[in-house]
Structure formats: C-alpha cells, structure tokens
Design a protein around this motif. Structure first.
Motif, PDB file in Angstrom:
ATOM      1  N   GLY A  11       0.787  -1.220   0.000  1.00 61.68           N
ATOM      2  CA  GLY A  11       0.000   0.000   0.000  1.00 61.68           C
ATOM      3  C   GLY A  11       0.822   1.274   0.000  1.00 61.68           C
ATOM      4  N   HIS A  12       2.130   1.159   0.221  1.00 59.81           N
ATOM      5  CA  HIS A  12       3.001   2.341   0.193  1.00 59.81           C
ATOM      6  C   HIS A  12       3.229   2.848  -1.233  1.00 59.81           C
ATOM      7  CE1 HIS A  12       3.795   2.416   4.404  1.00 59.81           C
ATOM      8  NE2 HIS A  12       4.403   1.236   4.431  1.00 59.81           N
ATOM      9  N   ILE A  13       2.930   2.033  -2.228  1.00 64.50           N
ATOM     10  CA  ILE A  13       3.073   2.481  -3.615  1.00 64.50           C
ATOM     11  C   ILE A  13       1.788   3.193  -4.024  1.00 64.50           C
ATOM     12  CG2 ILE A  13       3.398   1.765  -6.008  1.00 64.50           C
ATOM     13  CD1 ILE A  13       5.057  -0.546  -5.041  1.00 64.50           C
ATOM     14  N   PRO A  14       1.864   4.460  -4.388  1.00 61.54           N
ATOM     15  CA  PRO A  14       0.648   5.200  -4.743  1.00 61.54           C
ATOM     16  C   PRO A  14      -0.027   4.616  -5.981  1.00 61.54           C
ATOM     17  CG  PRO A  14       2.616   6.454  -5.310  1.00 61.54           C
ATOM     18  CD  PRO A  14       3.082   5.279  -4.517  1.00 61.54           C
ATOM     19  N   ALA A  15      -1.341   4.812  -6.063  1.00 62.51           N
ATOM     20  CA  ALA A  15      -2.118   4.259  -7.179  1.00 62.51           C
ATOM     21  C   ALA A  15      -1.820   4.967  -8.492  1.00 62.51           C
ATOM     22  CB  ALA A  15      -3.609   4.340  -6.865  1.00 62.51           C
ATOM     23  N   ASP A  16      -1.349   6.191  -8.422  1.00 59.26           N
ATOM     24  CA  ASP A  16      -0.990   6.919  -9.640  1.00 59.26           C
ATOM     25  C   ASP A  16       0.098   7.937  -9.315  1.00 59.26           C
ATOM     26  OD1 ASP A  16      -2.326   9.293  -8.575  1.00 59.26           O
ATOM     27  OD2 ASP A  16      -4.185   8.284  -9.108  1.00 59.26           O
ATOM     28  N   GLY A  17       0.658   8.509 -10.375  1.00 55.53           N
ATOM     29  CA  GLY A  17       1.707   9.496 -10.206  1.00 55.53           C
ATOM     30  C   GLY A  17       3.098   8.893 -10.178  1.00 55.53           C
ATOM     31  N   ALA A  18       4.085   9.746 -10.358  1.00 60.58           N
ATOM     32  CA  ALA A  18       5.481   9.313 -10.412  1.00 60.58           C
ATOM     33  C   ALA A  18       5.959   8.794  -9.061  1.00 60.58           C
ATOM     34  CB  ALA A  18       6.367  10.472 -10.863  1.00 60.58           C
ATOM     35  N   VAL A  19       6.688   7.697  -9.086  1.00 58.23           N
ATOM     36  CA  VAL A  19       7.283   7.152  -7.873  1.00 58.23           C
ATOM     37  C   VAL A  19       8.513   6.325  -8.248  1.00 58.23           C
ATOM     38  CG1 VAL A  19       5.785   5.107  -7.889  1.00 58.23           C
ATOM     39  CG2 VAL A  19       6.867   5.828  -5.760  1.00 58.23           C
ATOM     40  N   ILE A  20       9.536   6.419  -7.428  1.00 58.59           N
ATOM     41  CA  ILE A  20      10.750   5.618  -7.585  1.00 58.59           C
ATOM     42  C   ILE A  20      10.690   4.481  -6.576  1.00 58.59           C
ATOM     43  CG2 ILE A  20      13.270   5.603  -7.453  1.00 58.59           C
ATOM     44  CD1 ILE A  20      13.112   8.697  -7.880  1.00 58.59           C
ATOM     45  N   VAL A  21      10.841   3.252  -7.045  1.00 58.28           N
ATOM     46  CA  VAL A  21      10.966   2.122  -6.124  1.00 58.28           C
ATOM     47  C   VAL A  21      12.434   1.680  -6.156  1.00 58.28           C
ATOM     48  CG1 VAL A  21       8.572   1.339  -6.149  1.00 58.28           C
ATOM     49  CG2 VAL A  21      10.106   0.549  -7.931  1.00 58.28           C
ATOM     50  N   ALA A  22      13.070   1.716  -5.012  1.00 63.15           N
ATOM     51  CA  ALA A  22      14.513   1.457  -4.926  1.00 63.15           C
ATOM     52  C   ALA A  22      14.764   0.333  -3.938  1.00 63.15           C
ATOM     53  CB  ALA A  22      15.246   2.719  -4.479  1.00 63.15           C
ATOM     54  N   GLY A  23      15.515  -0.687  -4.371  1.00 60.97           N
ATOM     55  CA  GLY A  23      15.730  -1.819  -3.489  1.00 60.97           C
ATOM     56  C   GLY A  23      17.045  -2.537  -3.695  1.00 60.97           C
ATOM     57  N   PHE A  25       9.603 -16.503  -0.997  1.00 56.87           N
ATOM     58  CA  PHE A  25      10.372 -15.274  -0.866  1.00 56.87           C
ATOM     59  C   PHE A  25       9.456 -14.169  -0.362  1.00 56.87           C
ATOM     60  CE2 PHE A  25       8.525 -14.982  -5.061  1.00 56.87           C
ATOM     61  CZ  PHE A  25       8.241 -13.632  -5.233  1.00 56.87           C
ATOM     62  N   THR A  26      10.055 -13.080   0.053  1.00 60.81           N
ATOM     63  CA  THR A  26       9.314 -11.940   0.588  1.00 60.81           C
ATOM     64  C   THR A  26       9.702 -10.675  -0.164  1.00 60.81           C
ATOM     65  OG1 THR A  26       9.198 -12.927   2.802  1.00 60.81           O
ATOM     66  CG2 THR A  26       8.869 -10.543   2.651  1.00 60.81           C
ATOM     67  N   VAL A  27       8.699  -9.857  -0.460  1.00 60.07           N
ATOM     68  CA  VAL A  27       8.952  -8.511  -0.972  1.00 60.07           C
ATOM     69  C   VAL A  27       8.372  -7.556   0.057  1.00 60.07           C
ATOM     70  CG1 VAL A  27       8.740  -6.912  -2.894  1.00 60.07           C
ATOM     71  CG2 VAL A  27       8.655  -9.372  -3.321  1.00 60.07           C
ATOM     72  N   ARG A  28       9.217  -6.694   0.597  1.00 59.72           N
ATOM     73  CA  ARG A  28       8.810  -5.811   1.691  1.00 59.72           C
ATOM     74  C   ARG A  28       9.011  -4.352   1.275  1.00 59.72           C
ATOM     75  NH1 ARG A  28      11.955  -8.111   5.707  1.00 59.72           N
ATOM     76  NH2 ARG A  28      10.317  -9.666   6.000  1.00 59.72           N
ATOM     77  N   PHE A  29       7.936  -3.571   1.297  1.00 59.65           N
ATOM     78  CA  PHE A  29       7.998  -2.160   0.920  1.00 59.65           C
ATOM     79  C   PHE A  29       7.951  -1.277   2.168  1.00 59.65           C
ATOM     80  CE2 PHE A  29       6.116  -4.401  -2.661  1.00 59.65           C
ATOM     81  CZ  PHE A  29       6.836  -3.906  -3.732  1.00 59.65           C
ATOM     82  N   GLY A  30       8.726  -0.204   2.130  1.00 62.70           N
ATOM     83  CA  GLY A  30       8.727   0.743   3.236  1.00 62.70           C
ATOM     84  C   GLY A  30       7.946   1.996   2.889  1.00 62.70           C
ATOM     85  N   ALA A  31       7.791   2.866   3.863  1.00 58.06           N
ATOM     86  CA  ALA A  31       7.063   4.119   3.657  1.00 58.06           C
ATOM     87  C   ALA A  31       7.832   5.020   2.689  1.00 58.06           C
ATOM     88  CB  ALA A  31       6.875   4.831   4.997  1.00 58.06           C
ATOM     89  N   PRO A  32       7.109   5.814   1.884  1.00 59.85           N
ATOM     90  CA  PRO A  32       7.775   6.709   0.921  1.00 59.85           C
ATOM     91  C   PRO A  32       8.698   7.700   1.610  1.00 59.85           C
ATOM     92  CG  PRO A  32       5.417   6.548   0.484  1.00 59.85           C
ATOM     93  CD  PRO A  32       5.645   5.888   1.808  1.00 59.85           C
ATOM     94  N   LEU A  33       9.817   7.960   0.972  1.00 61.68           N
ATOM     95  CA  LEU A  33      10.785   8.947   1.448  1.00 61.68           C
ATOM     96  C   LEU A  33      10.646  10.198   0.595  1.00 61.68           C
ATOM     97  CD1 LEU A  33      13.881   6.569   1.783  1.00 61.68           C
ATOM     98  CD2 LEU A  33      12.289   7.250   3.598  1.00 61.68           C
ATOM     99  N   ASP A  34      10.478  11.349   1.246  1.00 59.33           N
ATOM    100  CA  ASP A  34      10.284  12.614   0.541  1.00 59.33           C
ATOM    101  C   ASP A  34      11.553  13.455   0.663  1.00 59.33           C
ATOM    102  OD1 ASP A  34       9.415  14.946  -0.604  1.00 59.33           O
ATOM    103  OD2 ASP A  34       8.091  15.516   1.057  1.00 59.33           O
ATOM    104  N   PHE A  35      12.138  13.792  -0.490  1.00 64.17           N
ATOM    105  CA  PHE A  35      13.370  14.586  -0.486  1.00 64.17           C
ATOM    106  C   PHE A  35      13.151  15.962  -1.121  1.00 64.17           C
ATOM    107  CE2 PHE A  35      14.800  10.106  -0.587  1.00 64.17           C
ATOM    108  CZ  PHE A  35      15.479  10.088   0.630  1.00 64.17           C
ATOM    109  N   SER A  36      11.900  16.427  -1.087  1.00 62.69           N
ATOM    110  CA  SER A  36      11.592  17.725  -1.700  1.00 62.69           C
ATOM    111  C   SER A  36      12.330  18.869  -1.015  1.00 62.69           C
ATOM    112  CB  SER A  36      10.080  17.980  -1.653  1.00 62.69           C
ATOM    113  OG  SER A  36       9.591  17.962  -0.313  1.00 62.69           O
ATOM    114  N   ARG A  37      12.775  18.654   0.221  1.00 62.54           N
ATOM    115  CA  ARG A  37      13.520  19.700   0.930  1.00 62.54           C
ATOM    116  C   ARG A  37      14.858  20.001   0.264  1.00 62.54           C
ATOM    117  NH1 ARG A  37      13.794  14.892   3.557  1.00 62.54           N
ATOM    118  NH2 ARG A  37      15.784  14.126   4.394  1.00 62.54           N
ATOM    119  N   TYR A  38      15.297  19.122  -0.619  1.00 64.69           N
ATOM    120  CA  TYR A  38      16.580  19.321  -1.307  1.00 64.69           C
ATOM    121  C   TYR A  38      16.398  19.799  -2.744  1.00 64.69           C
ATOM    122  CZ  TYR A  38      18.516  16.576   2.564  1.00 64.69           C
ATOM    123  OH  TYR A  38      18.888  16.124   3.802  1.00 64.69           O
TER     124      TYR A  38
END
Length: 223
Positions: free
Chosen positions: A26-38, A170-183
């Motif tokens: 559920g941490h992946i938004p339903a729409d809009g740009a997002v980077i998934v990094a793992g 196997f397990t795929v585990r997603f974390g909460a989105p990280l916001d770097f807009s302050r940079y």
C-alpha cells in the motif's frame, strides 16, 4: 491486452509456485510518479517485483536483452520490454550512466513507476553494498518520492550461476515513501546526493536485514 494477460498468468503461476509474502504494498501510490529502490540479489528480482506491483514498473536493462536474432530473440525482446518493463540502454562507456539517468527522468516525468537498484549491480555475496547517487539525483530532479523495498530469499530461488530457478518462498517488503523535496535544486551538490543515497540504503537495510558494506559492489566484483 496481451501484456496484461501474460502478466496475470505469470502472477498467478508465481503465487502458486513460490507463495510470496508481500508486505507494505500500500506504500506504492495508485498513480503518479514514484521511484521504487531496493536491493538486488538475483536476475529474477525485477520480474518478481513487476508481478507483485499492480502498476507497470519500468527498469533500465542492458540493450543486449532485446537485440537477439530469430524467433527466440524477438520473443525475449517482447517479453522483457512489455512484461518486464525493461527499457534497453547501452550502459557501457562514459555516457551510459547519463543515458540511464535521463531515461529514468523521462519515465518519472510521464507519471510512471521507475525501479532502480542503487547498488548498481547484483550483490556478489548476499550483503548490501554502498548505493550510488543516481537514485538521489532522480528524486531531486523530478520531485518523485522514493519507496524503498527489499527482496528477501530470491537468492535461494536462483543462486548466482544457476540455470532453472528452485521452488522456494520469498518476501517482498515495501517501506514508507521517502520525501526529499527539501533538497529541491540541490541535485548537483555531491554531499547532499551522498546523504540522500545513504538514507535510501539505510531504509533498504532495515527492510532486508542484510549486513551493510560501505563499499561499491562493483569494486568487490572487480577484485
């Protein structure tokens, strides 16, 4: 339509054979740009990730995967590009990194999901290695949030050098989105880039439980 049907069939086959545990999807938004990094343990990580995420995930891949000849080559090209979401880029030479970065930027500007492995290559021994700063530059150039994820146990399914995959959970585990807009506007500050990349890797380490090594994996492989 064919891509959707093939993905649905493979997703069902994956759930039956490997019975994956998927946490935090559920941490992946339903729409809009997002980077998934793992983290990156084995060749099939990208395929499994694409099958557990409902939205199409786009990755950078070696152009050799889509340049094969004959019927087999054309089938592989279609599969990697349409089901696996792979965008072929020639990553060799001095311009390879720039091409990959600009491709990721374009995908995100189109409001899509872009997958990236900050380590830059598969782990040579199951540990988590230092992340490169491409993920930080993408986040700051586009304003897209970064959703960290961890693949756990995929190295048991297809160990390095193995042919056919083994059947294992196997397990795929997603974390909460990280916001770097302050940079915003600081994507050329190497200290900020390093800080952002390290923050992403710290989250991946927390999710995966891997031992962290503050060295680039490519250097270990070269040695």
């Amino acid at each position: 339509m064919l891509r959707i049907l093939v993905k649905a069939f493979l997703g069902l086959l994956m759930r039956v054979l490997f019975r994956p545990r998927v946490e935090g999807i559920g941490h992946i938004p339903a729409d809009g740009a997002v980077i998934v990094a793992g983290n990156h343990l084995t060749f099939i990580d990208s395929m499994f990730l694409s099958l557990v995420v409902k939205r199409q995930v786009y990755f950078i891949g070696k152009d050799e995967y889509v340049t094969g000849k004959g019927v087999k080559g054309r089938l592989m090209a279609w599969f990697f590009s349409n089901v696996g979401g792979m965008i072929p880029v020639d990553r060799d030479g001095g311009r390879g990194g720039v091409a990959a970065l600009m491709t990721g930027k374009r995908v995100l500007e189109e409001g899509r999901v872009f997958g990236i492995y900050p380590e830059g290559t598969r782990s040579p021994d199951g540990r988590l290695y230092r992340g490169r700063t491409g993920v930080a530059r993408l986040a700051m150039m586009t304003g897209a949030p970064v959703v960290p994820f961890a693949m756990v146990g995929t190295d048991r399914i297809q160990p390095s050098g193995a042919g056919m995959p083994h059947i294992a959970r196997f397990t795929v585990r997603f974390g909460a989105p990280l916001d770097f807009s302050r940079y915003e506007g600081m994507d050329r500050d190497r200290y900020v880039l390093r800080s952002v990349a390290d923050e992403v890797m710290a989250e991946i380490m927390r999710l995966s439980g891997q031992e962290y090594v503050d060295v680039y994996a490519t250097k270990v492989k070269a040695a």
